[in-house]
Scaffold this motif. Structure first.
Motif, PDB file in Angstrom:
ATOM      1  N   GLU A 210      68.154  83.959  15.821  1.00  0.00           N
ATOM      2  CA  GLU A 210      67.535  83.772  16.801  1.00  0.00           C
ATOM      3  C   GLU A 210      67.719  82.628  17.514  1.00  0.00           C
ATOM      4  O   GLU A 210      67.381  82.378  17.092  1.00  0.00           O
ATOM      5  N   THR A 211      67.524  83.544  19.153  1.00  0.00           N
ATOM      6  CA  THR A 211      67.382  82.773  20.280  1.00  0.00           C
ATOM      7  C   THR A 211      66.158  82.620  20.661  1.00  0.00           C
ATOM      8  O   THR A 211      65.219  83.156  20.270  1.00  0.00           O
ATOM      9  N   PRO A 212      64.955  81.199  20.930  1.00  0.00           N
ATOM     10  CA  PRO A 212      65.494  79.668  20.491  1.00  0.00           C
ATOM     11  C   PRO A 212      65.607  78.894  19.855  1.00  0.00           C
ATOM     12  O   PRO A 212      66.506  78.706  19.528  1.00  0.00           O
ATOM     13  N   ALA A 213      65.326  79.927  18.519  1.00  0.00           N
ATOM     14  CA  ALA A 213      65.211  79.137  17.240  1.00  0.00           C
ATOM     15  C   ALA A 213      66.725  78.038  17.217  1.00  0.00           C
ATOM     16  O   ALA A 213      66.501  77.258  16.335  1.00  0.00           O
ATOM     17  N   PHE A 214      67.412  79.491  16.969  1.00  0.00           N
ATOM     18  CA  PHE A 214      68.971  78.522  16.611  1.00  0.00           C
ATOM     19  C   PHE A 214      69.136  77.453  17.878  1.00  0.00           C
ATOM     20  O   PHE A 214      69.359  77.050  17.142  1.00  0.00           O
ATOM     21  N   GLU A 215      69.094  77.278  18.432  1.00  0.00           N
ATOM     22  CA  GLU A 215      69.330  76.805  19.785  1.00  0.00           C
ATOM     23  C   GLU A 215      68.806  74.852  19.258  1.00  0.00           C
ATOM     24  O   GLU A 215      68.557  73.808  19.314  1.00  0.00           O
ATOM     25  N   LEU A 216      67.141  75.475  19.212  1.00  0.00           N
ATOM     26  CA  LEU A 216      66.696  73.847  19.318  1.00  0.00           C
ATOM     27  C   LEU A 216      67.223  73.707  17.165  1.00  0.00           C
ATOM     28  O   LEU A 216      66.936  71.861  17.340  1.00  0.00           O
ATOM     29  N   ALA A 217      67.199  74.492  16.228  1.00  0.00           N
ATOM     30  CA  ALA A 217      67.393  73.689  15.201  1.00  0.00           C
ATOM     31  C   ALA A 217      68.973  73.607  15.277  1.00  0.00           C
ATOM     32  O   ALA A 217      68.759  72.328  14.534  1.00  0.00           O
ATOM     33  N   ALA A 219      70.899  72.087  18.215  1.00  0.00           N
ATOM     34  CA  ALA A 219      70.284  70.396  19.037  1.00  0.00           C
ATOM     35  C   ALA A 219      69.311  69.647  17.857  1.00  0.00           C
ATOM     36  O   ALA A 219      69.364  68.126  17.451  1.00  0.00           O
ATOM     37  N   TYR A 220      68.460  70.117  17.025  1.00  0.00           N
ATOM     38  CA  TYR A 220      68.068  68.821  16.293  1.00  0.00           C
ATOM     39  C   TYR A 220      68.718  68.352  14.898  1.00  0.00           C
ATOM     40  O   TYR A 220      69.176  67.104  14.806  1.00  0.00           O
ATOM     41  N   GLN A 221      69.691  68.786  14.535  1.00  0.00           N
ATOM     42  CA  GLN A 221      70.867  68.795  13.627  1.00  0.00           C
ATOM     43  C   GLN A 221      72.145  67.379  13.799  1.00  0.00           C
ATOM     44  O   GLN A 221      72.227  66.767  13.386  1.00  0.00           O
ATOM     45  N   ILE A 222      72.223  68.646  15.024  1.00  0.00           N
ATOM     46  CA  ILE A 222      73.249  67.349  15.825  1.00  0.00           C
ATOM     47  C   ILE A 222      72.981  65.829  15.741  1.00  0.00           C
ATOM     48  O   ILE A 222      73.389  64.924  15.799  1.00  0.00           O
ATOM     49  N   PHE A 223      71.751  66.097  17.014  1.00  0.00           N
ATOM     50  CA  PHE A 223      71.508  64.905  17.001  1.00  0.00           C
ATOM     51  C   PHE A 223      71.022  63.744  15.912  1.00  0.00           C
ATOM     52  O   PHE A 223      70.658  62.342  15.370  1.00  0.00           O
ATOM     53  N   THR A 224      69.940  64.259  14.640  1.00  0.00           N
ATOM     54  CA  THR A 224      69.278  63.191  13.386  1.00  0.00           C
ATOM     55  C   THR A 224      70.759  63.069  12.704  1.00  0.00           C
ATOM     56  O   THR A 224      70.462  61.751  12.208  1.00  0.00           O
TER      57      THR A 224
END
Length: 435
Positions: A210-217, A219-224
């Motif tokens: 669900e939003t915004p959990a998906f967007e946060l996860a 962004a975190y995955q891509i960044f890390t």
């Protein structure tokens, strides 16, 4: 394997032959001949770019005064940055592997990135534990004996410095392209009614559908993953840069031996003086070779565990990534991203093996280069010293990981063959389960 001689990260009786040549004449390291050109070159440029990247990611501390404010601030920065961008991501992958236990497809999906980060932990530990020794290694590159003494040697070192920088930049670019392809793959490879999924598997203490959990996860995955990949590549190319230094210095030494007599003009009235000068130059070459061996031993000591772990885990990573590629459509973006990732992993190991192989080949040439110098009309002392040196150089210089894996193209070939064999077995087991 090409490991036919004892590894040089341990002292052998053959090293005494090198030392004897330098001590039997009573000479210390001779000075550069007067009238020769002065070729200034900062050899730390081999790894300068890598060090800047590792500093940025907080994996390696700059040289600060003890208890200085900058040192304290860097430690705080490194703790926060590494903790957020690496440790939390690693814990997520470990939890994901536990959660996926028993499901072959999910386990292989979770494992290749997990194993990469486990090896990265070891590299990070080595840079932190041996930080002072790594800095001494970097500064030792500018020792006088390593400096070029003619235009040919200058060109060799300048060229290899340029290659080291280009290789680092290309790997950083390849890493960015790989993670960019992972970034867009969820939106281009939608799984029908399942909708958009995260680029990589991972466990989180909340639902990511669900939003915004998906967007946060997301962004975190891509960044890390991107930051972790860049940091990992910076450390790997630092090690390859150190191996390139050994290869380049062996080229310089070969040139010095081949031109040993050519730098001096024959003068019948000054034969004895000329013989002393030529002998001093030979002693300088022996001392140069001793310094190369010492540098190689230090590189081996500092990074042998990292390289060994990368070789062993690299086999698993390549196997798992090939298995994952077999589960997705060939024309999918995810297949393309996995292929890029696999190429990056293989090229990292190939870089170490290729330049390790160059060290073997160039050290093999030392005996021939020494014989090519104009030794026939030289003094008995010179011939005796030359013979001692040629005897030692018949045992070529090889770099080893943990005293077992020789850094050579044969080792890289063995890695490829093992990865394919394990993949074939894994794929067969999977097909039997699906049948």
């Amino acid at each position: 394997m090409t490991a036919t001689y004892p590894p040089l990260n341990k002292c052998t009786v053959h090293d005494d032959i090198v030392i004897r040549v330098a001590t039997i004449t009573g000479h210390s390291q001779p000075k550069t001949m007067s009238g020769s050109a002065n070729f200034e070159l900062d050899l730390r440029e081999f790894v300068t770019l890598n060090i800047k990247c590792i500093h940025f990611f907080g994996y390696f501390s700059p040289e600060f005064a003890e208890n200085s404010k900058k040192r304290i601030l860097f430690r705080i920065y490194a703790t926060v940055f590494v903790g957020f961008a690496f440790v939390l991501s690693l814990l997520s992958q470990i939890a994901n592997m536990i959660d996926a236990f028993g499901d072959m497809e999910k386990m292989t999906e979770a494992s290749f990135l997990l194993f990469t980060n486990i090896v990265q932990c070891l590299k990070l530990y080595c840079f932190m534990k041996y930080g002072a020794r790594v800095w001494r290694l970097v500064h030792s590159l500018n020792r006088k004996i390593f400096k070029p003494r003619n235009a040919t040697q200058y060109d060799v070192l300048k060229r290899d410095i340029g290659r080291s920088k280009i290789i680092t930049k290309l790997f950083l670019l390849a890493c960015t392209i790989t993670y960019a392809s992972w970034c867009v793959s969820p939106f281009l490879d939608k799984k029908g009614e399942n909708g958009v999924r995260l680029p990589l598997s991972g466990w989180y203490p909340f639902s990511t559908k669900e939003t915004p959990a998906f967007e946060l996860a997301y962004a975190y995955q891509i960044f890390t993953t991107w930051v972790g990949g860049l940091g990992d590549i910076s450390m790997d190319t630092f090690m390859s840069g150190a191996i390139m230094v050994i290869s380049a210095e062996l080229s310089v030494l070969n040139n010095a031996l081949e031109t040993l007599k050519q730098r001096f003009v024959d003068d019948p009235q000054k034969i004895r003086e000329e013989e002393k000068l030529v002998n001093k130059e030979l002693v300088r070459c022996v001392i140069h070779y001793k310094n190369i061996i010492g540098f190689a031993n230090e590189v081996t000591y500092l990074f042998t565990d990292c390289i060994t772990a990368q070789f062993l885990v690299g086999v698993i990573i390549v196997c798992m990534s090939m298995f994952q590629m077999s589960l997705v459509p060939v024309m999918s973006f995810r297949f393309f991203a996995m292929m890029l990732y696999q190429i990056c992993v293989l090229m990292e190991m190939f870089l170490w093996c290729y330049y390790g192989n160059e060290v073997i080949l160039k050290s093999d040439l030392l005996t021939q280069s020494a014989y090519m110098c104009e030794w026939v009309d030289n003094s008995k002392e010179f011939k005796q010293n030359l013979l001692y040196f040629m005897t030692r150089t018949q045992f070529n210089l090889q770099l080893y990981a943990s005293g077992y894996f020789a850094l050579s193209l044969q080792t890289f070939k063995a890695i490829i063959k093992s990865s394919w064999s394990y993949f074939a077995v894994l794929n067969q087991v999977h097909d039997q389960k699906m049948a």
